[in-house]
Design a protein around this motif. Structure first.
Motif, short mmCIF file in Angstrom:
data_model
loop_
_atom_site.label_atom_id
_atom_site.label_comp_id
_atom_site.label_asym_id
_atom_site.label_seq_id
_atom_site.Cartn_x
_atom_site.Cartn_y
_atom_site.Cartn_z
N ARG A 197 3.83 -14.14 10.23
CA ARG A 197 3.13 -12.92 9.80
C ARG A 197 3.86 -11.65 10.17
O ARG A 197 4.40 -11.53 11.27
CB ARG A 197 1.75 -12.83 10.45
N ARG A 198 3.81 -10.68 9.23
CA ARG A 198 4.31 -9.34 9.54
C ARG A 198 3.20 -8.36 9.19
O ARG A 198 2.50 -8.53 8.18
CB ARG A 198 5.54 -9.01 8.69
N VAL A 199 3.06 -7.33 10.00
CA VAL A 199 2.02 -6.34 9.72
C VAL A 199 2.50 -4.95 10.12
O VAL A 199 3.24 -4.79 11.08
CB VAL A 199 0.68 -6.74 10.42
N ARG A 200 2.09 -3.94 9.32
CA ARG A 200 2.47 -2.56 9.62
C ARG A 200 1.24 -1.82 10.14
O ARG A 200 0.49 -1.21 9.37
CB ARG A 200 2.97 -1.90 8.31
N CYS A 201 1.00 -1.94 11.43
CA CYS A 201 -0.17 -1.30 12.03
C CYS A 201 0.05 -1.19 13.53
O CYS A 201 0.54 -2.14 14.15
CB CYS A 201 -1.42 -2.14 11.72
N HIS A 202 -0.33 -0.04 14.10
CA HIS A 202 -0.21 0.12 15.55
C HIS A 202 -1.22 -0.76 16.29
O HIS A 202 -0.99 -1.16 17.42
CB HIS A 202 -0.46 1.58 15.96
N PHE A 203 -2.35 -1.03 15.65
CA PHE A 203 -3.42 -1.79 16.32
C PHE A 203 -3.94 -2.88 15.39
O PHE A 203 -5.07 -2.83 14.90
CB PHE A 203 -4.58 -0.85 16.68
N TYR B 108 0.87 -1.18 0.00
CA TYR B 108 0.00 0.00 0.00
C TYR B 108 0.90 1.23 0.00
O TYR B 108 1.80 1.35 0.85
CB TYR B 108 -0.92 0.02 1.24
N GLY B 109 0.68 2.12 -0.94
CA GLY B 109 1.47 3.35 -1.00
C GLY B 109 2.97 3.10 -1.00
O GLY B 109 3.72 3.84 -0.38
N GLY B 110 3.41 2.05 -1.70
CA GLY B 110 4.85 1.77 -1.82
C GLY B 110 5.45 1.09 -0.61
O GLY B 110 6.67 0.93 -0.53
N GLN B 111 4.62 0.71 0.37
CA GLN B 111 5.13 0.02 1.56
C GLN B 111 4.47 -1.35 1.69
O GLN B 111 3.30 -1.51 1.36
CB GLN B 111 4.79 0.81 2.83
N VAL B 112 5.23 -2.30 2.23
CA VAL B 112 4.61 -3.58 2.59
C VAL B 112 3.80 -3.34 3.85
O VAL B 112 4.33 -2.85 4.85
CB VAL B 112 5.68 -4.68 2.85
N VAL B 113 2.49 -3.64 3.81
CA VAL B 113 1.68 -3.45 5.02
C VAL B 113 1.33 -4.78 5.69
O VAL B 113 0.98 -4.81 6.87
CB VAL B 113 0.39 -2.62 4.75
N GLU B 114 1.40 -5.85 4.93
CA GLU B 114 1.15 -7.16 5.55
C GLU B 114 1.81 -8.24 4.72
O GLU B 114 1.86 -8.16 3.49
CB GLU B 114 -0.37 -7.43 5.67
N GLU B 115 2.30 -9.26 5.41
CA GLU B 115 2.85 -10.43 4.72
C GLU B 115 2.53 -11.66 5.54
O GLU B 115 2.74 -11.67 6.76
CB GLU B 115 4.37 -10.30 4.57
N ALA B 116 2.00 -12.69 4.90
CA ALA B 116 1.63 -13.91 5.63
C ALA B 116 1.28 -15.01 4.63
O ALA B 116 1.09 -14.73 3.44
CB ALA B 116 0.42 -13.64 6.53
N PRO B 117 1.19 -16.26 5.11
CA PRO B 117 0.71 -17.32 4.23
C PRO B 117 -0.68 -16.96 3.69
O PRO B 117 -1.49 -16.35 4.40
CB PRO B 117 0.65 -18.55 5.15
N GLU C 94 2.47 8.81 14.52
CA GLU C 94 3.65 7.96 14.34
C GLU C 94 3.45 6.96 13.21
O GLU C 94 2.40 6.30 13.15
CB GLU C 94 3.92 7.20 15.64
N ARG C 95 4.44 6.86 12.34
CA ARG C 95 4.34 5.91 11.22
C ARG C 95 4.61 4.49 11.75
O ARG C 95 5.65 4.26 12.37
CB ARG C 95 5.36 6.26 10.14
N PRO C 96 3.69 3.56 11.53
CA PRO C 96 3.93 2.20 12.06
C PRO C 96 5.06 1.50 11.29
O PRO C 96 5.27 1.77 10.11
CB PRO C 96 2.59 1.49 11.83
N VAL C 97 5.77 0.62 11.99
CA VAL C 97 6.81 -0.18 11.32
C VAL C 97 6.25 -1.56 11.05
O VAL C 97 5.27 -1.99 11.68
CB VAL C 97 8.10 -0.28 12.17
N LEU C 98 6.89 -2.24 10.11
CA LEU C 98 6.46 -3.61 9.80
C LEU C 98 6.99 -4.51 10.90
O LEU C 98 8.20 -4.60 11.11
CB LEU C 98 7.05 -4.00 8.44
N GLN C 99 6.08 -5.14 11.65
CA GLN C 99 6.55 -5.96 12.76
C GLN C 99 5.94 -7.36 12.70
O GLN C 99 4.85 -7.56 12.17
CB GLN C 99 6.18 -5.30 14.09
#
Ligand SMILES: Nc1ncnc2c1ncn2[C@@H]1O[C@H](COP(=O)(O)OP(=O)(O)OP(=O)(O)O)[C@@H](O)[C@H]1O
Ligand code: SF4
Ligand SMILES: [Mg+2]
Length: 341
Positions: free
Chosen positions: A332-338, A247-256, A321-326
């Protein structure tokens, strides 16, 4: 038809374990817009293991094609465009490869089915001669053998009359036929990595299913890995084992794939899933939904979370604050505070 048995190998070994996969690390792409550099891809990292098909999904303008063009090193050089980061293939960073090294990779070890079939074929040569050339130059076939292989591979992509298509010029083909011809060209040299950029977008559903089946079959036969680029989440299961959502040039989620389809962790992914209509929908809804608002262009990204103007769960912290991919689990990785958990 078994495409594989009719072509000779250009690889050091036929064993899928000899193949290398792709590792994309901190890939950023910036363009000069009004004398300032604007970041269109921002620190994109993900991997594609040997034998795996990864789906790269997102709305129009999310950076899917830029990711593929960066891997192929087909973006303009600086100062028009600045590509940073690493694309590791066979233990080397493609972004540092010399022109000679690129020549040995492109179309042979890493091949791409381009998004726009209308401009990708050379208008002055017949379709058949363009496919046959791949077999002659890279696979050591003579003219007759190359023509035979080209017709075979055209047939495998679902072209109705491959002998006729072989002799036609690109302007004589429909967009869907061109897309199949380009698929044939991409797989001709049995690449180790296939980048398929919306390879079925101009096809009707029957041919679409055939191309998806062909990619899955070739993956089994050749052991290549693939990046399957699509905006259409109804196409990714069962073809792709994992999904990377941009989304918008960033990975926001990655998972099976199954995990994402059944239980997305990012609100954007959830929104994309609820846009899938009717029978194909994984999250059955009575009416066809859309995600309100538009994806921001690279020069108009909001502060904080770039999805915040469209997010149904936005909170004040998201604007600050911009969330980081965690990582939220081992897969699973996700870029979201919540994240949705
Ligand atoms: N040459 C360029 N100069 C400036 N911006 C560019 C250039 N090429 C791409 N962009 C921007 O980069 C962003 C990502 O573009 P990209 O083509 O990768 O999107 P995409 O996800 O493939 O979309 P689509 O689904 O429409 O193919 C877009 O906002 C686009 O405007
Ligand atoms: S960080 Fe906030 S605005 Fe962004 S997706 Fe998560 S909840 Fe929504
Ligand atoms: Mg694109």
């Amino acid at each position: 038809m078994n495409v594989v048995s009719k072509t000779s190998s250009s690889r050091p070994s036929d064993s899928p374990t000899s193949l290398s996969g792709l590792q994309i690390k901190k890939l950023s792409v910036s363009f000069q817009v009004n004398k300032t550099l604007v970041k269109a891809l921002d620190n994109v990292s993900f991997g594609v293991s040997p034998g795996e098909i990864v789906g790269l999904v997102g709305e129009s303008g999310s950076g899917k094609t830029l990711t593929a063009l960066s891997i192929m090193r087909l973006l303009p050089p600086p100062p028009t465009c600045l590509t940073e980061g690493f694309v590791f293939f066979d233990k080397k960073n493609i972004l540092n490869a010399s022109q000679k090294e690129l020549k040995a990779l492109r179309g042979i070890r890493i091949a791409m089915i381009p998004q726009d079939p209308s401009s990708a074929l050379n208008p002055v040569f017949t379709v058949g001669s363009q496919i046959a050339e791949m077999f002659r130059i890279h696979m050591g076939k003579n003219r007759k053998q190359a023509a035979h292989c080209a017709i075979d591979i055209l047939k495998s992509t679902g072209v109705e009359d491959p002998h006729k298509t072989f002799l036609q010029f690109p302007h004589e083909l429909s967009v869907g036929q061109k897309q199949r011809a380009l698929t044939a060209m991409a797989i001709a040299c049995r690449p180790e990595v296939l980048l398929a950029d919306e390879p079925t977008s101009s096809l009707d559903v029957t041919v679409q299913a055939r191309i998806l089946h062909l990619i899955a079959k070739l993956k089994e036969q050749l052991g290549f890995c693939a990046l399957f680029i699509t905006h259409d989440l109804s196409l990714v299961d069962p073809l792709c084992s994992r999904l990377v959502v941009l989304y918008g040039g960033q990975v926001v989620e990655e998972a099976p794939t199954k995990e994402i389809l059944l239980k997305p962790a990012h609100y954007y992914t959830k929104g994309l899933l609820t846009c899938i209509p009717g029978e194909l929908s994984f999250h059955k809804t009575k009416s066809l939904k859309t995600i309100p608002g538009k994806q921001p262009t690279p020069d108009h990204r909001p502060m904080g979370c770039i999805f915040s103007p469209r997010c149904p769960n936005v909170r004040s912290h998201c604007h600050k604050e911009r969330p980081v991919l965690q990582s939220i689990s081992s897969t699973r990785r996700v870029r979201c505070h919540f994240p949705i958990v």
